[in-house]
Motif scaffolding. Sequence first.
Motif, mmCIF file in Angstrom:
data_model
loop_
_atom_site.group_PDB
_atom_site.id
_atom_site.type_symbol
_atom_site.label_atom_id
_atom_site.label_comp_id
_atom_site.label_asym_id
_atom_site.label_seq_id
_atom_site.Cartn_x
_atom_site.Cartn_y
_atom_site.Cartn_z
ATOM 1 N N VAL A 147 18.349 36.544 -16.279
ATOM 2 C CA VAL A 147 17.573 35.912 -15.210
ATOM 3 C C VAL A 147 18.457 35.002 -14.366
ATOM 4 C CG1 VAL A 147 15.735 34.245 -14.753
ATOM 5 C CG2 VAL A 147 15.349 36.112 -16.379
ATOM 6 N N SER A 148 19.345 34.259 -15.015
ATOM 7 C CA SER A 148 20.251 33.363 -14.279
ATOM 8 C C SER A 148 21.127 34.149 -13.304
ATOM 9 C CB SER A 148 21.145 32.588 -15.257
ATOM 10 O OG SER A 148 20.378 31.710 -16.040
ATOM 11 N N LYS A 149 21.528 35.343 -13.707
ATOM 12 C CA LYS A 149 22.348 36.198 -12.834
ATOM 13 C C LYS A 149 21.586 36.545 -11.559
ATOM 14 C CE LYS A 149 22.719 40.593 -13.790
ATOM 15 N NZ LYS A 149 23.083 41.871 -14.457
ATOM 16 N N TYR A 150 20.316 36.899 -11.699
ATOM 17 C CA TYR A 150 19.520 37.251 -10.517
ATOM 18 C C TYR A 150 19.180 36.022 -9.679
ATOM 19 C CZ TYR A 150 18.971 42.139 -11.732
ATOM 20 O OH TYR A 150 19.220 43.470 -11.974
ATOM 21 N N ALA A 151 18.966 34.893 -10.341
ATOM 22 C CA ALA A 151 18.601 33.672 -9.618
ATOM 23 C C ALA A 151 19.698 33.227 -8.661
ATOM 24 C CB ALA A 151 18.280 32.553 -10.606
ATOM 25 N N ALA A 152 20.920 33.686 -8.904
ATOM 26 C CA ALA A 152 22.055 33.334 -8.034
ATOM 27 C C ALA A 152 22.189 34.294 -6.855
ATOM 28 C CB ALA A 152 23.343 33.333 -8.847
ATOM 29 N N THR A 153 21.306 35.286 -6.769
ATOM 30 C CA THR A 153 21.379 36.270 -5.691
ATOM 31 C C THR A 153 20.276 36.014 -4.659
ATOM 32 O OG1 THR A 153 19.908 37.857 -6.811
ATOM 33 C CG2 THR A 153 22.274 37.969 -7.328
ATOM 34 N N LYS A 154 20.296 36.787 -3.590
ATOM 35 C CA LYS A 154 19.313 36.638 -2.516
ATOM 36 C C LYS A 154 17.924 37.042 -3.005
ATOM 37 C CE LYS A 154 18.404 38.118 2.258
ATOM 38 N NZ LYS A 154 18.075 36.741 2.682
ATOM 39 N N THR A 155 16.934 36.281 -2.606
ATOM 40 C CA THR A 155 15.556 36.551 -3.034
ATOM 41 C C THR A 155 14.902 37.637 -2.189
ATOM 42 O OG1 THR A 155 14.751 34.809 -1.566
ATOM 43 C CG2 THR A 155 15.158 34.195 -3.857
ATOM 44 N N GLU A 156 13.886 38.256 -2.762
ATOM 45 C CA GLU A 156 13.017 39.152 -2.005
ATOM 46 C C GLU A 156 11.976 38.344 -1.233
ATOM 47 O OE1 GLU A 156 11.403 43.003 -0.850
ATOM 48 O OE2 GLU A 156 13.341 42.295 -1.591
ATOM 49 N N TYR A 157 11.380 37.342 -1.919
ATOM 50 C CA TYR A 157 10.446 36.405 -1.287
ATOM 51 C C TYR A 157 10.902 34.998 -1.618
ATOM 52 C CZ TYR A 157 7.282 40.504 -1.661
ATOM 53 O OH TYR A 157 6.720 41.749 -1.621
ATOM 54 N N ASP A 158 10.636 34.077 -0.702
ATOM 55 C CA ASP A 158 10.955 32.665 -0.945
ATOM 56 C C ASP A 158 10.123 31.842 0.023
ATOM 57 O OD1 ASP A 158 12.009 30.159 -1.427
ATOM 58 O OD2 ASP A 158 14.107 30.798 -1.316
ATOM 59 N N PHE A 159 9.118 31.117 -0.493
ATOM 60 C CA PHE A 159 8.240 30.359 0.398
ATOM 61 C C PHE A 159 7.656 29.147 -0.329
ATOM 62 C CE2 PHE A 159 5.627 33.504 -1.753
ATOM 63 C CZ PHE A 159 4.483 32.810 -2.105
ATOM 64 N N ILE A 160 7.192 28.211 0.463
ATOM 65 C CA ILE A 160 6.465 27.046 -0.045
ATOM 66 C C ILE A 160 4.986 27.312 0.175
ATOM 67 C CG2 ILE A 160 6.109 24.557 0.117
ATOM 68 C CD1 ILE A 160 8.918 25.306 -0.800
ATOM 69 N N ALA A 161 4.209 27.248 -0.889
ATOM 70 C CA ALA A 161 2.785 27.569 -0.784
ATOM 71 C C ALA A 161 2.014 26.413 -0.154
ATOM 72 C CB ALA A 161 2.209 27.870 -2.163
ATOM 73 N N PRO A 162 1.021 26.740 0.673
ATOM 74 C CA PRO A 162 0.138 25.685 1.173
ATOM 75 C C PRO A 162 -0.692 25.115 0.029
ATOM 76 C CG PRO A 162 -0.713 27.846 1.760
ATOM 77 C CD PRO A 162 0.637 28.069 1.153
ATOM 78 N N ILE A 163 -1.358 24.043 0.269
ATOM 79 C CA ILE A 163 -2.208 23.338 -0.697
ATOM 80 C C ILE A 163 -1.367 22.589 -1.725
ATOM 81 C CG2 ILE A 163 -4.143 23.435 -2.313
ATOM 82 C CD1 ILE A 163 -4.922 24.322 0.469
ATOM 83 N N ASP A 164 -0.641 23.318 -2.600
ATOM 84 C CA ASP A 164 0.081 22.624 -3.666
ATOM 85 C C ASP A 164 1.511 22.245 -3.285
ATOM 86 O OD1 ASP A 164 1.630 24.979 -3.998
ATOM 87 O OD2 ASP A 164 0.362 25.715 -5.616
ATOM 88 N N GLY A 165 2.092 22.930 -2.288
ATOM 89 C CA GLY A 165 3.441 22.585 -1.855
ATOM 90 C C GLY A 165 4.536 23.018 -2.804
ATOM 91 N N PHE A 166 4.221 23.920 -3.759
ATOM 92 C CA PHE A 166 5.222 24.378 -4.712
ATOM 93 C C PHE A 166 5.992 25.567 -4.123
ATOM 94 C CE2 PHE A 166 1.951 22.920 -8.063
ATOM 95 C CZ PHE A 166 2.357 21.604 -7.907
ATOM 96 N N ARG A 167 7.218 25.730 -4.598
ATOM 97 C CA ARG A 167 8.064 26.816 -4.124
ATOM 98 C C ARG A 167 7.900 28.045 -5.018
ATOM 99 N NH1 ARG A 167 14.737 26.584 -3.581
ATOM 100 N NH2 ARG A 167 14.979 28.487 -2.308
#
Length: 415
Positions: free
Chosen positions: A161-181
Amino acid sequence: MATVKPFKGLRPPKDLVEKIESRPYDVLNSEEAREEAGNNEMSLYHIIKPEINFEPGTSEYDPRVYESAADHFRDFQKKGWLVQDQKEQYYIYAQTMNGKTQYGLVVGAYVNDYLTGVIKKHELTRRDKEEDRMKHVRVCNANMEPVFFAYPDDPVLDELVSKYAATKTEYDFIAPIDGFRHQFWIVSNDADIKTITEEFSKMPSLYIADGHHRSAAAALVGAQRAKQNPNHTGKEEYNYFMAVCFPANQLTILDYNRVVKDLNGLTSEEFLKKLEADFCIEQKSNIIYKPQELHEFSLYLDGKWYSLKAKTGTYDDNDPIGVLDVDISSRLILDKILGIKDLRSDDRIDFVGGLRGLQELKRRVDSGEMRIALALHPVTMKQIMDIADSGKIMPPKATWFEPKLRSGLIVHKLD
């Protein structure tokens, strides 16, 4: 041992994910879903809260509502708002709350593992809620929303998982309401897919963290499909349902607190006096006080905060249920003193998830809506796993996981 498989996820194009994604169906009511969807025809609420497609007040259990979910699901696919991947693969889903990130693997969980207890639960389910989700799965022929699992810590999966986390994401956003990534990656490499499958096959158990009704419904629909298919082989897609699996050491469990409408005919002084039989009581200031350790509770009464520490002998540290603060408070305060026997059905009590904070407890008492508030120290993931392993069930309203999984990032079709 646990069985998981990769699957061909049905997902939004990158540029549409923030239009489609939503909160889970069971964390908001119909009117909240209607308001959040607004004029957005791409909102997943049109599928997972399909009563919003009708006049306000329409029952969410109306047969037309389920059919509307299926109609909108078909439309989403026809219009290219949800597109199926061509290859069976795994996915990684990360959530960041208050600077802390947890990484989950999106897998096809095995129906038979649920039926045989390899997938362990810690809560009771209600048949009416199971049937509601079963109807939704049947009519859509898909698991529209994932369930939330925990798995024993696994260094091999951590490294992958750490290997993939260092690569470009497919999706990446901050959600409304809770503000979590929220972040999302695709695991399409055959060697990595094989590693994930093999690592899960070494695990004796997976644990449902959140989504007991969705898990039950998905498994029961899968089992029904198997019985109805005379050519059933065990390899069909309906033998699996969608889960996001997180390592247990990454999960955050918040406190799940109680507010009560009355003191069961007692005065404040009489109530405090009765508490002395089982608790050491210390009055704090009028500043909000949070429990600092297991077996300590915060009581808010008449504008004052109190620390209640359960006396030795009132709980059993060797009993996975008896050691829980939710059990101690239910037995010695809610039942013994306040006469609240059934937390699921008594309308004198309500529950407040820890994300709202103790300020919400104070507000509800100060407003006069409630008479007292009781704050608990959160349970641990180890306690949940110990209870699940013992085959026992936790008391009601014991766990509150945050952040919640967003829906609409991926869907699992049953064929």
